[in-house]
Design a protein around this motif. Structure first.
Motif, PDB file in Angstrom:
ATOM      1  N   PRO A 111     -16.035  -8.669  -0.609  1.00  0.00           N
ATOM      2  CA  PRO A 111     -17.405  -8.770  -0.096  1.00  0.00           C
ATOM      3  C   PRO A 111     -18.137  -7.432  -0.216  1.00  0.00           C
ATOM      4  O   PRO A 111     -17.570  -6.373   0.034  1.00  0.00           O
ATOM      5  CB  PRO A 111     -17.196  -9.161   1.373  1.00  0.00           C
ATOM      6  CG  PRO A 111     -15.867  -9.852   1.384  1.00  0.00           C
ATOM      7  CD  PRO A 111     -15.033  -9.131   0.367  1.00  0.00           C
ATOM      8  N   ALA A 112     -19.406  -7.501  -0.596  1.00  0.00           N
ATOM      9  CA  ALA A 112     -20.181  -6.280  -0.846  1.00  0.00           C
ATOM     10  C   ALA A 112     -20.291  -5.405   0.382  1.00  0.00           C
ATOM     11  O   ALA A 112     -20.416  -4.176   0.270  1.00  0.00           O
ATOM     12  CB  ALA A 112     -21.573  -6.655  -1.350  1.00  0.00           C
ATOM     13  N   HIS A 113     -20.222  -6.028   1.567  1.00  0.00           N
ATOM     14  CA  HIS A 113     -20.376  -5.254   2.801  1.00  0.00           C
ATOM     15  C   HIS A 113     -19.048  -4.719   3.338  1.00  0.00           C
ATOM     16  O   HIS A 113     -19.035  -4.102   4.399  1.00  0.00           O
ATOM     17  CB  HIS A 113     -21.066  -6.095   3.884  1.00  0.00           C
ATOM     18  CG  HIS A 113     -20.306  -7.328   4.277  1.00  0.00           C
ATOM     19  ND1 HIS A 113     -20.917  -8.511   4.574  1.00  0.00           N
ATOM     20  CD2 HIS A 113     -18.980  -7.578   4.423  1.00  0.00           C
ATOM     21  CE1 HIS A 113     -20.018  -9.427   4.900  1.00  0.00           C
ATOM     22  NE2 HIS A 113     -18.826  -8.868   4.825  1.00  0.00           N
ATOM     23  N   PHE A 114     -17.957  -4.956   2.629  1.00  0.00           N
ATOM     24  CA  PHE A 114     -16.641  -4.518   3.108  1.00  0.00           C
ATOM     25  C   PHE A 114     -16.243  -3.211   2.429  1.00  0.00           C
ATOM     26  O   PHE A 114     -16.191  -3.130   1.198  1.00  0.00           O
ATOM     27  CB  PHE A 114     -15.571  -5.579   2.835  1.00  0.00           C
ATOM     28  CG  PHE A 114     -14.268  -5.291   3.550  1.00  0.00           C
ATOM     29  CD1 PHE A 114     -14.001  -5.865   4.777  1.00  0.00           C
ATOM     30  CD2 PHE A 114     -13.337  -4.413   3.014  1.00  0.00           C
ATOM     31  CE1 PHE A 114     -12.818  -5.587   5.456  1.00  0.00           C
ATOM     32  CE2 PHE A 114     -12.154  -4.126   3.677  1.00  0.00           C
ATOM     33  CZ  PHE A 114     -11.897  -4.718   4.897  1.00  0.00           C
ATOM     34  N   VAL A 115     -15.948  -2.198   3.247  1.00  0.00           N
ATOM     35  CA  VAL A 115     -15.573  -0.875   2.733  1.00  0.00           C
ATOM     36  C   VAL A 115     -14.147  -0.570   3.189  1.00  0.00           C
ATOM     37  O   VAL A 115     -13.915  -0.240   4.360  1.00  0.00           O
ATOM     38  CB  VAL A 115     -16.530   0.217   3.249  1.00  0.00           C
ATOM     39  CG1 VAL A 115     -16.155   1.569   2.631  1.00  0.00           C
ATOM     40  CG2 VAL A 115     -17.977  -0.136   2.941  1.00  0.00           C
ATOM     41  N   PRO A 116     -13.159  -0.685   2.304  1.00  0.00           N
ATOM     42  CA  PRO A 116     -11.785  -0.363   2.696  1.00  0.00           C
ATOM     43  C   PRO A 116     -11.670   1.124   3.049  1.00  0.00           C
ATOM     44  O   PRO A 116     -12.197   1.984   2.338  1.00  0.00           O
ATOM     45  CB  PRO A 116     -10.967  -0.694   1.435  1.00  0.00           C
ATOM     46  CG  PRO A 116     -11.863  -1.565   0.607  1.00  0.00           C
ATOM     47  CD  PRO A 116     -13.250  -1.117   0.899  1.00  0.00           C
ATOM     48  N   ALA A 117     -10.974   1.407   4.148  1.00  0.00           N
ATOM     49  CA  ALA A 117     -10.870   2.793   4.612  1.00  0.00           C
ATOM     50  C   ALA A 117      -9.506   3.034   5.249  1.00  0.00           C
ATOM     51  O   ALA A 117      -8.843   2.109   5.722  1.00  0.00           O
ATOM     52  CB  ALA A 117     -11.978   3.098   5.624  1.00  0.00           C
ATOM     53  N   HIS A 118      -9.107   4.294   5.253  1.00  0.00           N
ATOM     54  CA  HIS A 118      -7.845   4.680   5.881  1.00  0.00           C
ATOM     55  C   HIS A 118      -7.954   6.093   6.444  1.00  0.00           C
ATOM     56  O   HIS A 118      -7.987   7.059   5.683  1.00  0.00           O
ATOM     57  CB  HIS A 118      -6.690   4.620   4.873  1.00  0.00           C
ATOM     58  CG  HIS A 118      -5.380   5.066   5.459  1.00  0.00           C
ATOM     59  ND1 HIS A 118      -4.386   5.654   4.703  1.00  0.00           N
ATOM     60  CD2 HIS A 118      -4.899   5.033   6.738  1.00  0.00           C
ATOM     61  CE1 HIS A 118      -3.365   5.946   5.480  1.00  0.00           C
ATOM     62  NE2 HIS A 118      -3.654   5.574   6.723  1.00  0.00           N
ATOM     63  N   ALA A 147     -15.946  -1.862  -7.417  1.00  0.00           N
ATOM     64  CA  ALA A 147     -17.209  -2.156  -8.102  1.00  0.00           C
ATOM     65  C   ALA A 147     -18.017  -3.205  -7.352  1.00  0.00           C
ATOM     66  O   ALA A 147     -19.242  -3.297  -7.530  1.00  0.00           O
ATOM     67  CB  ALA A 147     -16.922  -2.623  -9.524  1.00  0.00           C
ATOM     68  N   ASP A 148     -17.365  -4.006  -6.507  1.00  0.00           N
ATOM     69  CA  ASP A 148     -18.062  -5.034  -5.732  1.00  0.00           C
ATOM     70  C   ASP A 148     -18.769  -4.478  -4.502  1.00  0.00           C
ATOM     71  O   ASP A 148     -19.631  -5.143  -3.923  1.00  0.00           O
ATOM     72  CB  ASP A 148     -17.074  -6.117  -5.262  1.00  0.00           C
ATOM     73  CG  ASP A 148     -16.431  -6.875  -6.413  1.00  0.00           C
ATOM     74  OD1 ASP A 148     -17.123  -7.076  -7.431  1.00  0.00           O
ATOM     75  OD2 ASP A 148     -15.253  -7.242  -6.286  1.00  0.00           O
ATOM     76  N   SER A 170     -13.138   9.839  -1.370  1.00  0.00           N
ATOM     77  CA  SER A 170     -13.145   8.538  -2.039  1.00  0.00           C
ATOM     78  C   SER A 170     -12.162   8.521  -3.205  1.00  0.00           C
ATOM     79  O   SER A 170     -12.028   9.515  -3.924  1.00  0.00           O
ATOM     80  CB  SER A 170     -14.549   8.211  -2.560  1.00  0.00           C
ATOM     81  OG  SER A 170     -15.434   7.960  -1.490  1.00  0.00           O
ATOM     82  N   MET A 171     -11.462   7.422  -3.372  1.00  0.00           N
ATOM     83  CA  MET A 171     -10.562   7.209  -4.505  1.00  0.00           C
ATOM     84  C   MET A 171     -10.390   5.716  -4.703  1.00  0.00           C
ATOM     85  O   MET A 171     -10.888   4.915  -3.902  1.00  0.00           O
ATOM     86  CB  MET A 171      -9.211   7.901  -4.281  1.00  0.00           C
ATOM     87  CG  MET A 171      -8.469   7.477  -3.040  1.00  0.00           C
ATOM     88  SD  MET A 171      -6.836   8.289  -2.853  1.00  0.00           S
ATOM     89  CE  MET A 171      -7.285  10.013  -2.775  1.00  0.00           C
ATOM     90  N   THR A 172      -9.698   5.323  -5.753  1.00  0.00           N
ATOM     91  CA  THR A 172      -9.459   3.904  -5.978  1.00  0.00           C
ATOM     92  C   THR A 172      -8.345   3.418  -5.054  1.00  0.00           C
ATOM     93  O   THR A 172      -7.514   4.220  -4.579  1.00  0.00           O
ATOM     94  CB  THR A 172      -9.053   3.630  -7.431  1.00  0.00           C
ATOM     95  OG1 THR A 172      -7.756   4.205  -7.661  1.00  0.00           O
ATOM     96  CG2 THR A 172     -10.061   4.210  -8.406  1.00  0.00           C
ATOM     97  N   PRO A 173      -8.295   2.117  -4.786  1.00  0.00           N
ATOM     98  CA  PRO A 173      -7.183   1.595  -3.980  1.00  0.00           C
ATOM     99  C   PRO A 173      -5.818   1.935  -4.579  1.00  0.00           C
ATOM    100  O   PRO A 173      -4.869   2.234  -3.846  1.00  0.00           O
ATOM    101  CB  PRO A 173      -7.437   0.085  -3.973  1.00  0.00           C
ATOM    102  CG  PRO A 173      -8.912  -0.052  -4.177  1.00  0.00           C
ATOM    103  CD  PRO A 173      -9.285   1.060  -5.106  1.00  0.00           C
TER     104      PRO A 173
END
Length: 281
Positions: A111-118, A147-148, A170-173
């Motif tokens: 989803p465009a509004h979801f920002v994975p974070a840790h 990209a989403d 920031s980095m890729t999953p």
């Protein structure tokens, strides 16, 4: 002032809630057992506890999922039909590829509004009662948008973490999971394993436990359910890291077996030098 809803008020969610309230935001907690969370209001961790998740997220500006990574998909499925149109959702899970994969399976894309974070922070304790104000000051929080992901949503989550003193990276999953397998997940496995060996050793060894052993096994006090989920969610990278560690242990064992003092000193000196190159904690 934003309305932030934290679903899963554990150590990380509770610590973030404390800091967000200190910054002037309104924080509501949700969980499977609202009665268990009720004391968090009296402790000053959150402003309110809401048993009705749908009502809570409907008025939220930002929703933070503090649940174990294995439960992210289930929780998101429950809340996403009720989110406000401009709401942003993020998480605090220790693996990121699994979260992205699970939400893509659920929604067709992240989803465009979801920002994975840790957030790279925490202790061996669990639960909101162990939460700490200022836990994230100077600590790194990794965001792994894809990209989403809407860049505006990423910016809002980055600003939220920066407001509580964190440094955002920031980095890729995929980059995240490979790195954290070594810097976070492997140490946890080693602590559990060392403590397990201690527990199965006959004799009263407790009086012989010194500060070194306690430091090495501190992480064994961590929540086993959370780490079960992390181990399975990042199993490919963790397996590679464990196998490399076992190779290094085999090299060390061979040097000990051979009485190879020069080899032992060389191994130890290289590790000491690497340790001293680490930035200050």
């Amino acid at each position: 002032m934003a309305h932030v809803v934290v679903i899963g008020l554990g150590l990380i969610g509770g610590s973030l809630a404390r800091d967000l309230r200190r910054c002037g935001h309104r924080v509501t907690a949700c969980g499977r057992d609202a009665a268990r969370l009720a004391p968090a209001v009296g402790l000053g961790i959150v402003d309110a506890v809401e048993a009705d998740w749908q009502a809570a997220v409907a008025s939220a500006d930002i929703v933070v999922l503090g649940v174990p990574v294995g439960g992210t998909r289930e929780v998101y499925a429950l809340i996403h039909p009720h989110l406000a149109a401009d709401a942003v959702v993020t998480d605090v899970g220790s693996t990121k590829c699994s979260v992205v994969r699970d939400l893509k399976a659920l929604c067709g894309q992240l989803p465009a509004h979801f920002v994975p974070a840790h957030p790279i922070a925490g202790t061996e304790h669990s639960g909101f009662a162990a939460s700490l104000e200022g836990m994230f000051a100077g600590r790194t929080v990794v965001l792994t948008p894809t990209a989403d992901t809407d860049p505006a949503a990423t910016a809002r989550v980055a600003a939220l973490w920066q407001e509580v003193g964190a440094q955002v990276l920031s980095m890729t999953p995929e980059q995240h999971d490979a790195a954290l397998a070594l810097t976070s997940h492997l140490p946890q496995m080693l602590a559990y394993t060392l403590m397990g060996q201690f527990a199965e050793t006959p004799g009263a060894l407790a009086p012989l436990v010194g500060s070194g052993f306690r430091s090495m096994t501190r992480l064994a006090g961590s929540d086993p359910v959370m780490w079960r989920d992390v181990s399975l969610a990042n199993r490919a990278q963790l397996s590679l890291t464990l196998r490399r560690y076992m190779e290094r242990l085999g090299e060390l064992a061979a040097a000990v077996d051979a009485g190879d003092a020069a080899r032992l000193e060389k191994l130890f000196a290289a590790s000491q030098a690497a340790y001293h190159r680490l930035p200050p904690a």
